[in-house]
Design a protein around this motif. Structure first.
Motif, PDB file in Angstrom:
ATOM      1  N   ARG A 649       0.838  -1.214   0.000  1.00  0.00           N
ATOM      2  CA  ARG A 649       0.000   0.000   0.000  1.00  0.00           C
ATOM      3  C   ARG A 649       0.865   1.253   0.000  1.00  0.00           C
ATOM      4  O   ARG A 649       0.576   2.225  -0.702  1.00  0.00           O
ATOM      5  CB  ARG A 649      -0.917  -0.010   1.228  1.00  0.00           C
ATOM      6  CG  ARG A 649      -1.854   1.196   1.303  1.00  0.00           C
ATOM      7  CD  ARG A 649      -2.678   1.178   2.568  1.00  0.00           C
ATOM      8  NE  ARG A 649      -1.846   1.172   3.760  1.00  0.00           N
ATOM      9  CZ  ARG A 649      -1.246   2.277   4.231  1.00  0.00           C
ATOM     10  NH1 ARG A 649      -1.378   3.438   3.609  1.00  0.00           N
ATOM     11  NH2 ARG A 649      -0.512   2.208   5.313  1.00  0.00           N
ATOM     12  N   LEU A 650       1.951   1.229   0.779  1.00  0.00           N
ATOM     13  CA  LEU A 650       2.831   2.391   0.839  1.00  0.00           C
ATOM     14  C   LEU A 650       3.512   2.654  -0.501  1.00  0.00           C
ATOM     15  O   LEU A 650       3.702   3.798  -0.898  1.00  0.00           O
ATOM     16  CB  LEU A 650       3.889   2.195   1.936  1.00  0.00           C
ATOM     17  CG  LEU A 650       3.390   2.277   3.378  1.00  0.00           C
ATOM     18  CD1 LEU A 650       4.501   1.910   4.347  1.00  0.00           C
ATOM     19  CD2 LEU A 650       2.864   3.683   3.698  1.00  0.00           C
ATOM     20  N   ARG A 651       3.870   1.570  -1.226  1.00  0.00           N
ATOM     21  CA  ARG A 651       4.501   1.787  -2.521  1.00  0.00           C
ATOM     22  C   ARG A 651       3.528   2.391  -3.521  1.00  0.00           C
ATOM     23  O   ARG A 651       3.884   3.260  -4.333  1.00  0.00           O
ATOM     24  CB  ARG A 651       5.073   0.477  -3.074  1.00  0.00           C
ATOM     25  CG  ARG A 651       5.911   0.711  -4.350  1.00  0.00           C
ATOM     26  CD  ARG A 651       6.576  -0.539  -4.855  1.00  0.00           C
ATOM     27  NE  ARG A 651       5.603  -1.509  -5.355  1.00  0.00           N
ATOM     28  CZ  ARG A 651       5.928  -2.600  -6.033  1.00  0.00           C
ATOM     29  NH1 ARG A 651       7.206  -2.877  -6.260  1.00  0.00           N
ATOM     30  NH2 ARG A 651       5.004  -3.443  -6.438  1.00  0.00           N
ATOM     31  N   GLU A 652       2.263   1.953  -3.471  1.00  0.00           N
ATOM     32  CA  GLU A 652       1.261   2.533  -4.364  1.00  0.00           C
ATOM     33  C   GLU A 652       1.109   4.027  -4.098  1.00  0.00           C
ATOM     34  O   GLU A 652       0.825   4.802  -5.005  1.00  0.00           O
ATOM     35  CB  GLU A 652      -0.078   1.822  -4.171  1.00  0.00           C
ATOM     36  CG  GLU A 652      -0.091   0.384  -4.703  1.00  0.00           C
ATOM     37  CD  GLU A 652      -1.415  -0.317  -4.397  1.00  0.00           C
ATOM     38  OE1 GLU A 652      -2.289   0.340  -3.792  1.00  0.00           O
ATOM     39  OE2 GLU A 652      -1.572  -1.487  -4.775  1.00  0.00           O
ATOM     40  N   ALA A 653       1.327   4.428  -2.823  1.00  0.00           N
ATOM     41  CA  ALA A 653       1.224   5.850  -2.469  1.00  0.00           C
ATOM     42  C   ALA A 653       2.561   6.570  -2.603  1.00  0.00           C
ATOM     43  O   ALA A 653       2.709   7.692  -2.116  1.00  0.00           O
ATOM     44  CB  ALA A 653       0.713   5.974  -1.027  1.00  0.00           C
ATOM     45  N   ALA A 654       3.551   5.926  -3.246  1.00  0.00           N
ATOM     46  CA  ALA A 654       4.897   6.503  -3.424  1.00  0.00           C
ATOM     47  C   ALA A 654       5.560   6.823  -2.090  1.00  0.00           C
ATOM     48  O   ALA A 654       6.327   7.767  -1.971  1.00  0.00           O
ATOM     49  CB  ALA A 654       4.835   7.747  -4.302  1.00  0.00           C
ATOM     50  N   GLN A 655       5.262   6.005  -1.085  1.00  0.00           N
ATOM     51  CA  GLN A 655       5.842   6.219   0.239  1.00  0.00           C
ATOM     52  C   GLN A 655       6.801   5.091   0.633  1.00  0.00           C
ATOM     53  O   GLN A 655       7.254   5.033   1.778  1.00  0.00           O
ATOM     54  CB  GLN A 655       4.732   6.329   1.290  1.00  0.00           C
ATOM     55  CG  GLN A 655       3.855   7.571   1.109  1.00  0.00           C
ATOM     56  CD  GLN A 655       2.736   7.623   2.137  1.00  0.00           C
ATOM     57  OE1 GLN A 655       2.131   6.609   2.459  1.00  0.00           O
ATOM     58  NE2 GLN A 655       2.453   8.804   2.654  1.00  0.00           N
ATOM     59  N   ALA A 656       7.111   4.207  -0.279  1.00  0.00           N
ATOM     60  CA  ALA A 656       8.046   3.121   0.027  1.00  0.00           C
ATOM     61  C   ALA A 656       8.729   2.675  -1.258  1.00  0.00           C
ATOM     62  O   ALA A 656       8.137   2.714  -2.340  1.00  0.00           O
ATOM     63  CB  ALA A 656       7.330   1.934   0.683  1.00  0.00           C
ATOM     64  N   GLU A 657      10.026   2.299  -1.122  1.00  0.00           N
ATOM     65  CA  GLU A 657      10.796   1.751  -2.236  1.00  0.00           C
ATOM     66  C   GLU A 657      11.619   0.590  -1.702  1.00  0.00           C
ATOM     67  O   GLU A 657      12.014   0.589  -0.530  1.00  0.00           O
ATOM     68  CB  GLU A 657      11.724   2.812  -2.841  1.00  0.00           C
ATOM     69  CG  GLU A 657      10.996   3.974  -3.485  1.00  0.00           C
ATOM     70  CD  GLU A 657      11.978   5.027  -3.992  1.00  0.00           C
ATOM     71  OE1 GLU A 657      13.196   4.848  -3.795  1.00  0.00           O
ATOM     72  OE2 GLU A 657      11.524   6.022  -4.570  1.00  0.00           O
ATOM     73  N   TRP A 658      11.872  -0.402  -2.581  1.00  0.00           N
ATOM     74  CA  TRP A 658      12.735  -1.501  -2.172  1.00  0.00           C
ATOM     75  C   TRP A 658      13.376  -2.138  -3.397  1.00  0.00           C
ATOM     76  O   TRP A 658      12.991  -1.884  -4.537  1.00  0.00           O
ATOM     77  CB  TRP A 658      11.952  -2.554  -1.386  1.00  0.00           C
ATOM     78  CG  TRP A 658      10.816  -3.203  -2.137  1.00  0.00           C
ATOM     79  CD1 TRP A 658      10.883  -4.209  -3.056  1.00  0.00           C
ATOM     80  CD2 TRP A 658       9.426  -2.861  -2.014  1.00  0.00           C
ATOM     81  NE1 TRP A 658       9.645  -4.523  -3.510  1.00  0.00           N
ATOM     82  CE2 TRP A 658       8.715  -3.723  -2.878  1.00  0.00           C
ATOM     83  CE3 TRP A 658       8.711  -1.940  -1.245  1.00  0.00           C
ATOM     84  CZ2 TRP A 658       7.336  -3.673  -3.007  1.00  0.00           C
ATOM     85  CZ3 TRP A 658       7.342  -1.895  -1.361  1.00  0.00           C
ATOM     86  CH2 TRP A 658       6.658  -2.752  -2.241  1.00  0.00           C
ATOM     87  N   GLN A 659      14.384  -2.949  -3.122  1.00  0.00           N
ATOM     88  CA  GLN A 659      15.004  -3.769  -4.155  1.00  0.00           C
ATOM     89  C   GLN A 659      14.687  -5.231  -3.861  1.00  0.00           C
ATOM     90  O   GLN A 659      14.752  -5.644  -2.697  1.00  0.00           O
ATOM     91  CB  GLN A 659      16.528  -3.598  -4.179  1.00  0.00           C
ATOM     92  CG  GLN A 659      16.979  -2.300  -4.823  1.00  0.00           C
ATOM     93  CD  GLN A 659      18.489  -2.240  -4.862  1.00  0.00           C
ATOM     94  OE1 GLN A 659      19.103  -1.712  -3.950  1.00  0.00           O
ATOM     95  NE2 GLN A 659      19.085  -2.781  -5.903  1.00  0.00           N
ATOM     96  N   MET A 660      14.377  -5.986  -4.905  1.00  0.00           N
ATOM     97  CA  MET A 660      14.144  -7.412  -4.749  1.00  0.00           C
ATOM     98  C   MET A 660      15.372  -8.155  -5.269  1.00  0.00           C
ATOM     99  O   MET A 660      15.848  -7.901  -6.377  1.00  0.00           O
ATOM    100  CB  MET A 660      12.906  -7.853  -5.526  1.00  0.00           C
ATOM    101  CG  MET A 660      12.553  -9.329  -5.317  1.00  0.00           C
ATOM    102  SD  MET A 660      11.101  -9.844  -6.258  1.00  0.00           S
ATOM    103  CE  MET A 660      11.764  -9.829  -7.919  1.00  0.00           C
ATOM    104  N   VAL A 661      15.897  -9.052  -4.460  1.00  0.00           N
ATOM    105  CA  VAL A 661      17.056  -9.857  -4.832  1.00  0.00           C
ATOM    106  C   VAL A 661      16.604 -11.310  -4.878  1.00  0.00           C
ATOM    107  O   VAL A 661      16.067 -11.828  -3.899  1.00  0.00           O
ATOM    108  CB  VAL A 661      18.204  -9.689  -3.806  1.00  0.00           C
ATOM    109  CG1 VAL A 661      19.426 -10.487  -4.253  1.00  0.00           C
ATOM    110  CG2 VAL A 661      18.549  -8.216  -3.622  1.00  0.00           C
TER     111      VAL A 661
END
Length: 683
Positions: A649-661
């Motif tokens: 939900r936070l990523r949809e609101a541009a409030q979270a970013e991450w990298q997937m490894v």
């Protein structure tokens, strides 16, 4: 005609008398230095050497010592070597031939100042400081005590003991005020401003820096003002007052001018201006302008150490302007120079910038190689810290022995026959006491041996109990209780630190572990847990922590690990656990893990528990997204106390970013696994 000649002769005599009267005397010049400082080092040396009453060999010892002591102090730093050698030789001669204690003190202070700058000569500097303490007691001089306090503060500053250094400078400043030494008060105020900036208190640093500058202007102490402005610029930078930072640095640059005694200050100011423009949008061109000026001056004078920081800024600016190849080459040149100069903090910081540039350019293999340098350097610093603690203890003991010997010799030179006789009686008393003590020891030796044996047994038992209380009985990893206590301690250190370091936290969970227990038995599950810890400990650094958090869940604590390195470490962990199956009773058990990864602290005021809670949210996301992967959080906009979050939900609101490894490809039918070589992907 004769009367006219007499008139002319009279006028000439008056003019010569006026010129003679205008020539300064030594006491007046020294008094002016104390009250007003001086416009430049060269001008101060010239003025003191030109006094009409330069003390010759027949002058009182105190006047000769004062004259050469001030010249020795003015000529430090290498710009006036002939004056420095001449005054040092004069002071040494007076110390040897006339027993001048003040001369020995000034020579010890000069040697201390040279040694304290060089980390390798720090032990000798501490020995000089111990010598100064003894000489100061013999002098019983307020001026010597003030200089001793300032020297002790400088040593504490070099060791990072900022609060102790400030306390010593406060005492030195009080003594300077009692003596009417306005110039010394300016110097101490400026140093306290710099120390408050170093300890992370820019508000107090700005207050003290402005007070020091006002006093320097008031008394006319010109040469000290650029240094104060330089430290003020640093404090303004820490406080986020960029406009004031730039104004302070530009004013400092104008005041330094072309004074050769302030060449190093000019280089530092130019590079600080380059740093300032590096922080400004579109400031790369100005960064290159100032950094190249600083580099040219350093190269012209052969100052290799002063070339390191300008090269780093040039490399960062070139990469930022799109010339990545040249930027990387210049950054590597800067790293190599910092290694040659053995300045580990520069090597670490510049290498981290190099890793960032390489990662942004997609050159992951080179970034990984550079990260290896960071890892090795961090491990080396940890070992050096332990060795330094032991060496400092040994050197302190040696310095104290040397100090005791000096004090003993001074006492012997002034002793009288009555003191020798008293010493004789004291020796007889000690002999009698030794005989009595020997008889007592003879009777109690057996009981002492028994007590020692019991203490050894108790020590071994305590060590075994301590190890049992800290580790998990099955896997040998640290247990949850011990790790929580360790994280509490690390949190306190991070709250006090000002260097911007971070700790990597990884929450790791074995995928489908219940299925292993259900289909192959709990003994197989235990074997998987033990092998998981073994593989983790084999892949991680010596000072990294592997802890069993509960069941099949583990926590990895990675001290002094930059956030940029965490995806690469996560890849190593995934490959180490999932790369090969675990063998148990001739059967191959495929194993994989999912990870939630954060750099602690992710935001000011965050607790380790809150950071680990966010790692748990990332772990949940990794499980929900298919397992055998790591989610490395790079940004989460939540409250510092938040311990879990809906990351999707936070990523949809541009409030979270991450990298997937991603982890290695798992076998479908019991065959050997295939490894993915792809770099981490953006989530």
């Amino acid at each position: 005609m004769k009367s006219g000649l007499r008139l002319v002769a009279g006028l000439l005599l008056c003019m010569l008398s006026s010129l003679a009267a205008a020539q300064a005397r030594m006491d007046d010049v020294l008094k002016d230095f104390r009250e007003h400082g001086y416009p430049s080092v060269a001008a101060a040396i010239q003025r003191l050497q030109s006094v009409e009453d330069v003390p010759g060999q027949d002058a009182p010892l105190a006047r000769r010592a004062a004259y050469h002591g001030v010249l020795l102090d003015l000529s430090r730093g290498g710009r006036h070597p002939q004056v420095h050698r001449s005054s040092a030789a004069a002071l040494q001669l007076m110390a040897d031939k006339e027993g001048c204690v003040r001369c020995r003190f000034d020579l010890a202070l000069s040697a201390f100042r040279e040694g304290v700058i060089n980390k390798a000569a720090r032990a000798d500097a501490e020995a000089r400081l111990a010598e100064m303490e003894i000489l100061q007691r013999q002098l019983d001089s307020r001026d010597a005590l003030r200089k001793l306090l300032a020297a002790q503060a400088e040593l504490d500053r070099r060791k990072g003991n900022y609060n102790d250094a400030i306390a010593l400078l406060v005492r030195a400043s009080e003594l300077a005020k009692l003596e009417g030494r306005n110039a010394a008060q300016v110097e101490y105020l400026g140093l306290m401003a710099a120390l408050n900036a170093d300890r992370g208190d820019p508000k107090r640093a700005i207050q003290m820096g402005n007070e020091a500058y006002r006093l320097a202007e008031e008394i006319g102490y010109l040469v000290e003002r650029p240094t104060i402005l330089l430290d003020l610029g640093h404090a303004y930078s820490l406080a986020g007052e960029r406009t004031k930072q730039r104004a302070a640095l530009e004013k400092a640059l104008a005041l330094v001018g072309d004074d050769p005694d302030l060449l190093r200050d000019r280089i530092i100011i130019l590079n600080n201006l380059a740093d300032f423009w590096l922080s400004q949008p579109g400031g790369y061109a100005q960064t290159l302008r100032y950094a190249r000026q600083a580099l040219a001056l350093a190269r012209e004078q052969g100052l290799q150490r002063e070339m390191i920081a300008p090269l780093a800024n040039i490399g960062i600016a070139l990469a930022g302007m799109g010339d990545v190849d040249r930027g990387v080459a210049v950054l590597r040149e800067s790293v190599e120079l910092s290694k040659q100069a053995d300045i580990e903090v520069y090597t670490l910081g510049i290498t981290q910038e190099l890793v960032r540039v390489l990662r942004e350019a997609g050159r992951y293999e080179e970034a990984l190689d550079a990260l290896q340098t960071i890892t090795e350097l961090q491990e080396k610093r940890a070992v050096q810290a332990r060795e330094t603690a032991v060496l400092e203890l040994q050197e302190k003991y040696s310095a104290q022995r040397k100090a005791d010997e000096i004090e003993k010799l001074a006492a012997q030179n002034t002793a009288k026959q009555s003191q020798l006789e008293a010493e004789s009686w004291k020796q007889r008393l000690w002999i009698a006491l030794a005989v009595i003590l020997g008889l007592v020891l003879l009777g109690s030796w057996q009981s002492i041996k028994r007590a020692r044996l019991a203490n050894r047994k108790l020590t071994h038992v305590n060590a075994a109990l301590a190890l049992q209380s800290a580790t998990d009985a099955l896997t040998g990893a640290f247990n949850r209780r011990h790790t929580q206590a360790m994280l509490d301690g690390l949190q306190q250190q991070m709250e006090q630190a000002t260097s911007g370091q971070s700790i990597g936290l990884m929450l790791l969970d074995l995928d489908l572990f219940k299925r292993i227990n259900d289909t192959r038995g709990h003994a197989a599950g235990d074997a998987v847990l033990v092998e998981t810890v073994r593989r983790l400990q084999a892949k991680l650094r010596q000072n990294d922590v592997v802890a069993r958090w509960g069941g099949e869940e583990f926590v990895l604590v990675l001290p002094t690990t930059p956030a940029a390195a965490l995806p690469l470490v996560a890849k190593k962990v995934l490959d180490a656990i999932g790369g090969d199956p675990v063998m148990f009773e001739g059967q191959a058990i495929p194993v994989s893990v999912s990870l939630g990864v954060v750099a602690y602290p992710m935001m000011p005021g965050q607790s380790w528990a809150a950071a680990l809670g966010l790692a748990d949210s990332a772990l949940y996301l990794a499980k929900a997204s298919g397992r055998n992967q790591a989610i490395c959080l790079t940004r989460v906009e939540v409250d510092a106390a938040c311990s879990e979050a809906d990351l999707a939900r936070l990523r949809e609101a541009a409030q979270a970013e991450w990298q997937m490894v991603e982890g290695p490809v798992q076998p479908l039918h019991g065959g050997g696994p295939e490894h993915r070589d792809a770099p981490p992907t953006q989530g």
